[in-house]
Design a protein around this motif. Structure first.
Motif, mmCIF file in Angstrom:
data_model
loop_
_atom_site.group_PDB
_atom_site.id
_atom_site.type_symbol
_atom_site.label_atom_id
_atom_site.label_comp_id
_atom_site.label_asym_id
_atom_site.label_seq_id
_atom_site.Cartn_x
_atom_site.Cartn_y
_atom_site.Cartn_z
ATOM 1 N N ASN A 369 0.918 -1.215 -0.015
ATOM 2 C CA ASN A 369 0.087 -0.107 -0.039
ATOM 3 C C ASN A 369 0.910 1.312 -0.040
ATOM 4 O O ASN A 369 0.359 2.516 0.158
ATOM 5 N N ASN A 370 2.291 1.023 -0.064
ATOM 6 C CA ASN A 370 2.867 2.374 -0.295
ATOM 7 C C ASN A 370 4.248 2.045 -1.110
ATOM 8 O O ASN A 370 5.287 2.654 -0.881
ATOM 9 N N ARG A 371 4.055 1.208 -2.281
ATOM 10 C CA ARG A 371 5.261 0.909 -3.276
ATOM 11 C C ARG A 371 4.763 1.862 -4.361
ATOM 12 O O ARG A 371 5.624 2.271 -4.952
ATOM 13 N N TYR A 372 3.743 1.202 -5.283
ATOM 14 C CA TYR A 372 3.608 1.703 -6.383
ATOM 15 C C TYR A 372 2.313 2.660 -6.656
ATOM 16 O O TYR A 372 1.537 2.915 -5.626
ATOM 17 N N ILE A 373 2.212 3.597 -7.593
ATOM 18 C CA ILE A 373 1.046 4.443 -7.814
ATOM 19 C C ILE A 373 -0.054 3.612 -7.669
ATOM 20 O O ILE A 373 -0.446 2.701 -8.320
ATOM 21 N N ASN A 374 -0.676 4.213 -6.718
ATOM 22 C CA ASN A 374 -2.378 3.779 -6.266
ATOM 23 C C ASN A 374 -2.336 2.050 -6.085
ATOM 24 O O ASN A 374 -3.149 1.481 -6.650
ATOM 25 N N ASP A 375 -1.222 1.433 -5.487
ATOM 26 C CA ASP A 375 -1.264 0.050 -5.482
ATOM 27 C C ASP A 375 -2.433 -0.437 -4.858
ATOM 28 O O ASP A 375 -3.066 -1.387 -5.442
ATOM 29 N N GLU A 376 -2.549 0.003 -3.848
ATOM 30 C CA GLU A 376 -3.877 -0.563 -3.118
ATOM 31 C C GLU A 376 -5.267 -0.355 -3.667
ATOM 32 O O GLU A 376 -6.046 -1.271 -3.677
ATOM 33 N N GLU A 377 -5.478 0.703 -4.332
ATOM 34 C CA GLU A 377 -6.497 1.074 -4.828
ATOM 35 C C GLU A 377 -6.723 0.251 -6.203
ATOM 36 O O GLU A 377 -7.710 -0.117 -6.752
ATOM 37 N N ILE A 378 -5.470 -0.148 -6.867
ATOM 38 C CA ILE A 378 -5.686 -0.864 -8.129
ATOM 39 C C ILE A 378 -6.216 -2.303 -7.675
ATOM 40 O O ILE A 378 -7.078 -2.771 -8.249
ATOM 41 N N CYS A 379 -5.631 -2.833 -6.492
ATOM 42 C CA CYS A 379 -6.240 -4.181 -6.087
ATOM 43 C C CYS A 379 -7.446 -4.031 -5.697
ATOM 44 O O CYS A 379 -8.224 -5.139 -6.179
#
Length: 524
Positions: A369-379
């Motif tokens: 949730n803090n590595r890629y752009i909008n990672d948690e939101e994408i999942c």
């Protein structure tokens, strides 16, 4: 009066100059560790790369340039010789020699190091004299010099003195002196380290190279909240943000005192699946593994509305792709490799029924949730899309410091991964991600643990083929086999605009790497 005015003006000028020499920057997460051979993750590498040097480095256009090695010769197809830079000292004052190179390559080849595949690809290092090293390869390596950009050089004496001759085993929560202490030859030196809070560096006064920028001090602060990170930049609390959130980019472009530096990153974002276990760790399906069936993997792919992710979630800051190489160059710009399976819910439902899951199943998706752009939101978006074909996804999003050790232990059923950097050649995707897990770091990031003998054979052959035309055909065949079997579900390549105060000048490289020695900070 004139003298007092002149003195005051001079004092203000000096104050501006001193202030301008500090770079305060932020992104959503922190470096994992200060041990340069312990975690192969971009932010960690880019921060460690300001303190530790490599034998060869990257210029502003990502070309190969001399660093601790000043020249190199390919003596035979399997023997390289490098001349080392004289009169270089580590930050503790000890001289840099060939012993440090041999030690560092061997250290990076340790079983606890995620850099192992790259270090092994360099061959066996041997000291010729204090300033000459040879590398004896078991087989021809078409990207030897690119592999040489990935291994940081440490002081043998310092590492051994501090009981750190082997890399820190991050995934098993080992702690060593190198976790929070550093001793490199690079342009900046570590001053203080407060994990997840603040890390401070200062310029190395004895650096061997020429520093173009004016930054004397660097203060890095991880700021997880997107809104807080944006506010810190707009208010002037920080000078630079590596990962501005896409929805804030339009506002930043209109904000006085702030500028957006546009750029594409060499990084593909994709989803992996456990294709090895007979029963998934986190699923409602018992006694079998649905991800072993290519029809299920293909159904999940068809159910991804990638245009919705691009336009609604990423605000256009993404390039959908059917490949997981960091750049189209990895597949020689072959449109067949880049082509995605179409968004087709009807086809996805039919495939699920054919595979014996007409009502779907439950499964867990692990994400950072803090590595890629909008990672948690994408999942979360993917979970909603897959629910339309009956697959109920529980998203477990975690900070990178928790997520990566979990995934490295293969403690996942589905997972998100991004892969990229300066190297666009397919070799550094094929060997660590697509090949079966094995010795020497091969398949280390194949967290789905799939085994595809045809893919392995093609990848191995491409990694030692000296003829460029033959190698191209082998690489393309390997990538097409991977895509046909849907071993991963590709999403997009990240577009990474940077944001900075108007007085900050940086060089935006396609590997999303902020090089501090090229940064100039003007008066605030």
């Amino acid at each position: 009066m004139k003298l007092r005015h002149a003195a005051a003006l001079a004092a203000i000028t000096l104050a501006f100059a001193a202030q301008a020499q500090t770079l305060r920057w932020a992104s959503q997460g922190d470096a994992q560790t200060m041990d340069p051979h312990s975690q192969n993750e971009l932010l960690t590498n880019s921060i460690n790369g300001q303190v530790y040097d490599t034998l060869v480095t990257r210029d502003k256009q990502l070309g190969i340039a001399p660093a601790l090695a000043t020249e190199w010769t390919q003596v035979t197809p399997t023997l390289w010789r490098m001349k080392l830079r004289p009169n270089v000292k580590f930050h503790d004052g000890t001289p840099f020699t060939a012993d440090d190179v041999v030690f560092s390559v061997q250290r990076a080849a340790h079983s606890a190091s995620p850099f192992r595949a790259y270090a092994v690809a360099l061959g066996a290092p041997r000291k010729v004299d204090n300033l000459t090293v040879e590398f004896a390869l078991q087989q021809f390596n078409p990207i030897f010099l690119q592999h040489a950009t990935t291994i940081y050089i440490m002081s043998k004496a310092w590492s051994e003195k501090n009981n750190a001759a082997a890399p820190l085993d991050f995934k098993n929560k080992e702690d060593k002196y190198t976790n929070t202490n550093m001793n490199g030859t690079g342009p900046y030196m570590l001053v203080s380290r407060q994990p997840d809070t603040r890390t401070t560096f200062r310029r190395n006064p004895a650096y061997w190279g020429r520093i173009e920028g004016n930054v004397q001090e660097v203060v890095y602060t991880p700021i997880k909240s997107d809104a807080t990170r944006t506010a810190a930049l707009i208010s002037g609390e920080v000078d630079f943000v590596l990962d501005p959130v896409p929805q804030d980019i339009p506002r930043m472009r209109q904000t006085p005192g702030v500028k957006v530096i546009d750029g594409l990153e060499n990084r593909a974002i994709f989803i992996g699946m456990d294709q090895a276990r007979d029963e998934l760790l986190y699923s409602s399906v018992k006694g079998k593994n649905p991800f072993k069936d290519v029809r299920v993997r293909r159904a999940l792919y068809h159910a991804v509305d990638i245009e919705a992710i691009k336009t609604r979630l990423m605000r256009g800051q993404a390039l959908p792709t059917g490949s997981i190489t960091p750049s189209p160059l990895g597949g020689y710009n072959d449109p067949e490799i880049e082509k995605r399976l179409p968004f087709d819910l009807a086809r996805a439902k039919a495939l699920m029924a054919e595979a014996g899951y007409p009502n779907g199943f439950e499964v867990q998706l692990d994400c950072p949730n803090n590595r890629y752009i909008n990672d948690e939101e994408i999942c979360t978006s993917l979970a909603a899309m897959w629910s339309q074909i009956g697959v109920k996804v529980k998203v477990v999003a975690q900070p990178r410091a928790t997520y990566f050790p979990k995934a490295e232990k293969l403690d996942v059923s589905m997972y998100m991964l991004g892969w990229g950097g300066a190297i666009t050649d397919a070799e550094t995707t094929l060997t660590p991600i697509m090949r079966s897990r094995g010795e020497g770091g091969v398949g280390y990031y194949n967290w789905g643990n799939f085994k595809n003998p045809k893919l392995d054979e093609l990848a191995v052959a491409s990694g030692k083929e000296p003829d460029p035309a033959k190698r191209e055909q082998l690489v393309k065949a390997a990538l097409k086999e991977h895509n046909e079997q849907v071993h991963h579900i590709p999403l997009h390549r990240q577009v990474i605009p940077w944001a900075a105060r108007a007085n900050v000048n940086v060089v935006h490289r396609a590997d999303n790497w902020l090089e501090w020695q090229w940064v100039t900070v003007g008066p605030r």
